[in-house]
Design a protein around this motif. Sequence first.
Motif, PDB file in Angstrom:
ATOM      1  N   ILE A 162      41.468 173.467  11.334  1.00  0.00           N
ATOM      2  CA  ILE A 162      41.676 172.391  12.307  1.00  0.00           C
ATOM      3  C   ILE A 162      43.164 172.170  12.589  1.00  0.00           C
ATOM      4  CG2 ILE A 162      41.387 169.901  12.693  1.00  0.00           C
ATOM      5  CD1 ILE A 162      38.753 170.219  11.008  1.00  0.00           C
ATOM      6  N   TYR A 163      43.968 172.256  11.564  1.00  0.00           N
ATOM      7  CA  TYR A 163      45.406 172.031  11.716  1.00  0.00           C
ATOM      8  C   TYR A 163      46.125 173.345  11.987  1.00  0.00           C
ATOM      9  CZ  TYR A 163      44.674 167.293  10.251  1.00  0.00           C
ATOM     10  OH  TYR A 163      44.254 165.996  10.195  1.00  0.00           O
ATOM     11  N   THR A 164      47.144 173.300  12.844  1.00  0.00           N
ATOM     12  CA  THR A 164      47.865 174.526  13.183  1.00  0.00           C
ATOM     13  C   THR A 164      48.993 174.829  12.208  1.00  0.00           C
ATOM     14  OG1 THR A 164      49.342 173.335  14.671  1.00  0.00           O
ATOM     15  CG2 THR A 164      47.361 174.292  15.641  1.00  0.00           C
ATOM     16  N   SER A 165      49.396 173.834  11.421  1.00  0.00           N
ATOM     17  CA  SER A 165      50.509 174.058  10.503  1.00  0.00           C
ATOM     18  C   SER A 165      50.496 173.023   9.385  1.00  0.00           C
ATOM     19  CB  SER A 165      51.837 173.965  11.252  1.00  0.00           C
ATOM     20  OG  SER A 165      52.069 172.626  11.664  1.00  0.00           O
ATOM     21  N   ALA A 166      51.261 173.308   8.355  1.00  0.00           N
ATOM     22  CA  ALA A 166      51.426 172.351   7.259  1.00  0.00           C
ATOM     23  C   ALA A 166      52.082 171.084   7.796  1.00  0.00           C
ATOM     24  CB  ALA A 166      52.269 172.959   6.146  1.00  0.00           C
ATOM     25  N   ASN A 167      53.055 171.254   8.702  1.00  0.00           N
ATOM     26  CA  ASN A 167      53.726 170.079   9.259  1.00  0.00           C
ATOM     27  C   ASN A 167      52.758 169.172  10.007  1.00  0.00           C
ATOM     28  OD1 ASN A 167      56.229 170.723   8.228  1.00  0.00           O
ATOM     29  ND2 ASN A 167      56.844 171.871  10.032  1.00  0.00           N
ATOM     30  N   GLU A 168      51.859 169.763  10.763  1.00  0.00           N
ATOM     31  CA  GLU A 168      50.876 168.972  11.499  1.00  0.00           C
ATOM     32  C   GLU A 168      49.964 168.210  10.526  1.00  0.00           C
ATOM     33  OE1 GLU A 168      47.274 170.491  13.890  1.00  0.00           O
ATOM     34  OE2 GLU A 168      48.957 170.527  15.299  1.00  0.00           O
ATOM     35  N   PHE A 169      49.525 168.871   9.476  1.00  0.00           N
ATOM     36  CA  PHE A 169      48.688 168.225   8.467  1.00  0.00           C
ATOM     37  C   PHE A 169      49.461 167.104   7.778  1.00  0.00           C
ATOM     38  CE2 PHE A 169      47.151 167.970   4.041  1.00  0.00           C
ATOM     39  CZ  PHE A 169      45.869 167.519   4.283  1.00  0.00           C
ATOM     40  N   LEU A 170      50.704 167.384   7.406  1.00  0.00           N
ATOM     41  CA  LEU A 170      51.527 166.378   6.725  1.00  0.00           C
ATOM     42  C   LEU A 170      51.824 165.190   7.628  1.00  0.00           C
ATOM     43  CD1 LEU A 170      53.954 168.735   4.773  1.00  0.00           C
ATOM     44  CD2 LEU A 170      52.107 167.332   3.818  1.00  0.00           C
ATOM     45  N   GLN A 171      51.964 165.418   8.921  1.00  0.00           N
ATOM     46  CA  GLN A 171      52.180 164.306   9.854  1.00  0.00           C
ATOM     47  C   GLN A 171      50.980 163.362   9.849  1.00  0.00           C
ATOM     48  OE1 GLN A 171      53.128 166.152  13.592  1.00  0.00           O
ATOM     49  NE2 GLN A 171      55.285 166.380  13.078  1.00  0.00           N
ATOM     50  N   ASP A 172      49.776 163.924   9.859  1.00  0.00           N
ATOM     51  CA  ASP A 172      48.594 163.063   9.781  1.00  0.00           C
ATOM     52  C   ASP A 172      48.558 162.303   8.453  1.00  0.00           C
ATOM     53  OD1 ASP A 172      47.437 163.225  12.268  1.00  0.00           O
ATOM     54  OD2 ASP A 172      45.625 164.257  11.603  1.00  0.00           O
ATOM     55  N   LEU A 173      48.930 162.968   7.367  1.00  0.00           N
ATOM     56  CA  LEU A 173      48.973 162.282   6.073  1.00  0.00           C
ATOM     57  C   LEU A 173      49.969 161.127   6.115  1.00  0.00           C
ATOM     58  CD1 LEU A 173      48.890 165.041   3.283  1.00  0.00           C
ATOM     59  CD2 LEU A 173      47.165 163.299   3.733  1.00  0.00           C
ATOM     60  N   GLN A 174      51.124 161.360   6.727  1.00  0.00           N
ATOM     61  CA  GLN A 174      52.155 160.322   6.787  1.00  0.00           C
ATOM     62  C   GLN A 174      51.752 159.157   7.671  1.00  0.00           C
ATOM     63  OE1 GLN A 174      55.239 163.079   7.955  1.00  0.00           O
ATOM     64  NE2 GLN A 174      56.270 162.809   5.988  1.00  0.00           N
ATOM     65  N   GLN A 175      50.838 159.395   8.582  1.00  0.00           N
ATOM     66  CA  GLN A 175      50.382 158.346   9.502  1.00  0.00           C
ATOM     67  C   GLN A 175      49.115 157.663   8.977  1.00  0.00           C
ATOM     68  OE1 GLN A 175      52.185 157.540  12.278  1.00  0.00           O
ATOM     69  NE2 GLN A 175      53.628 159.031  11.492  1.00  0.00           N
ATOM     70  N   SER A 176      48.815 157.835   7.704  1.00  0.00           N
ATOM     71  CA  SER A 176      47.558 157.350   7.146  1.00  0.00           C
ATOM     72  C   SER A 176      47.318 155.860   7.339  1.00  0.00           C
ATOM     73  CB  SER A 176      47.467 157.680   5.655  1.00  0.00           C
ATOM     74  OG  SER A 176      47.276 159.067   5.504  1.00  0.00           O
ATOM     75  N   GLY A 177      48.363 155.086   7.483  1.00  0.00           N
ATOM     76  CA  GLY A 177      48.192 153.650   7.680  1.00  0.00           C
ATOM     77  C   GLY A 177      47.743 153.292   9.083  1.00  0.00           C
ATOM     78  N   LYS A 178      47.830 154.215   9.991  1.00  0.00           N
ATOM     79  CA  LYS A 178      47.457 153.950  11.379  1.00  0.00           C
ATOM     80  C   LYS A 178      46.007 154.356  11.623  1.00  0.00           C
ATOM     81  CE  LYS A 178      52.116 154.608  13.099  1.00  0.00           C
ATOM     82  NZ  LYS A 178      52.975 155.392  13.953  1.00  0.00           N
ATOM     83  N   ALA A 179      45.341 153.619  12.476  1.00  0.00           N
ATOM     84  CA  ALA A 179      43.940 153.912  12.786  1.00  0.00           C
ATOM     85  C   ALA A 179      43.769 155.288  13.416  1.00  0.00           C
ATOM     86  CB  ALA A 179      43.381 152.839  13.720  1.00  0.00           C
ATOM     87  N   SER A 180      44.808 155.767  14.102  1.00  0.00           N
ATOM     88  CA  SER A 180      44.711 157.058  14.781  1.00  0.00           C
ATOM     89  C   SER A 180      44.853 158.256  13.849  1.00  0.00           C
ATOM     90  CB  SER A 180      45.769 157.142  15.885  1.00  0.00           C
ATOM     91  OG  SER A 180      47.064 157.081  15.297  1.00  0.00           O
ATOM     92  N   SER A 181      45.274 158.020  12.602  1.00  0.00           N
ATOM     93  CA  SER A 181      45.424 159.162  11.698  1.00  0.00           C
ATOM     94  C   SER A 181      44.067 159.808  11.439  1.00  0.00           C
ATOM     95  CB  SER A 181      46.064 158.732  10.383  1.00  0.00           C
ATOM     96  OG  SER A 181      45.164 157.985   9.610  1.00  0.00           O
ATOM     97  N   PHE A 182      44.056 161.097  11.440  1.00  0.00           N
ATOM     98  CA  PHE A 182      42.857 161.901  11.191  1.00  0.00           C
ATOM     99  C   PHE A 182      41.769 161.686  12.245  1.00  0.00           C
ATOM    100  CE2 PHE A 182      44.774 161.323   6.943  1.00  0.00           C
ATOM    101  CZ  PHE A 182      45.167 162.633   6.752  1.00  0.00           C
ATOM    102  N   ALA A 183      42.152 161.190  13.418  1.00  0.00           N
ATOM    103  CA  ALA A 183      41.178 160.974  14.491  1.00  0.00           C
ATOM    104  C   ALA A 183      40.481 162.286  14.857  1.00  0.00           C
ATOM    105  CB  ALA A 183      41.855 160.366  15.714  1.00  0.00           C
ATOM    106  N   ARG A 184      41.225 163.365  14.820  1.00  0.00           N
ATOM    107  CA  ARG A 184      40.626 164.667  15.155  1.00  0.00           C
ATOM    108  C   ARG A 184      39.522 165.051  14.181  1.00  0.00           C
ATOM    109  NH1 ARG A 184      45.593 168.488  14.815  1.00  0.00           N
ATOM    110  NH2 ARG A 184      46.732 166.557  14.838  1.00  0.00           N
TER     111      ARG A 184
END
Length: 170
Positions: free
Chosen positions: A78-100
Motif C-alpha cells: 500500500i505504501y510506496t516508501s518508508a517515508n510515506e509509511f512513517l509520515q502516516d505514523l507521525q500523523q497518528s493523532g489526526k483523524a486522516s492518518s491511515f485513511a487509505r
Amino acid sequence: EARIEQLRSQGLLEKPGDVFRLDAERLAELDGWAKKSAQNLVDTARRVATQGMDLSRFIFALGIPHVGQHASALLATIYTSANEFLQDLQQSGKASSFARLEQDTEQTKGIGPALIAELRRFGSQPEMIKAAVDLASVMRVLDDRSGDDSATKPLSGMSVVFTGSLPNLT
C-alpha cells in the motif's frame, strides 16, 4: 542479550539505528570483544545498511504490536516508501492518518480496525517514531509495492547457478 545489554550500558546502543553507527575500535575495547568480532559486527551492519531491506521487513522490524510478517507485507503493498509509511505514523493523532487503510479495496483486505488502532497507538509514542525515523535514516529501505513479484520480477528470490561454460562471456 548480554552483548546488547553491554552495549546499552556503555551508551553505544540507545536506539535500533545505533547498531549501524558502531565503531569497531570502540567495540574492541570492551570486555569480551576481540578485534575480529568487533570488526565482523561493524562490517555486517554496514553491509545490511548498504544492501538495504524490503519495506515489508522494515515495517516488521519496527516491532509494532499485531503487525506480523503478513500485515507488514500488506502494508508494503500500500505504501510506496518508508517515508510515506512513517509520515502516516507521525500523523497518528489526526483523524486522516491511515485513511487509505480504512478504504475497502482489494489492497486493504486483511487490514482491520484492530491493526489500524495499533498503528495509531505506536505512532502516538514520540520515542517510537523517533527511533523508526532514525532507523530509516541509517539504512536503505527498498521501496517495492509490486505485491506480486512474479509478474514483474520472475527471478526474484531465486538463486541461479550455471554449470559448464558460456562461450561468449569471460
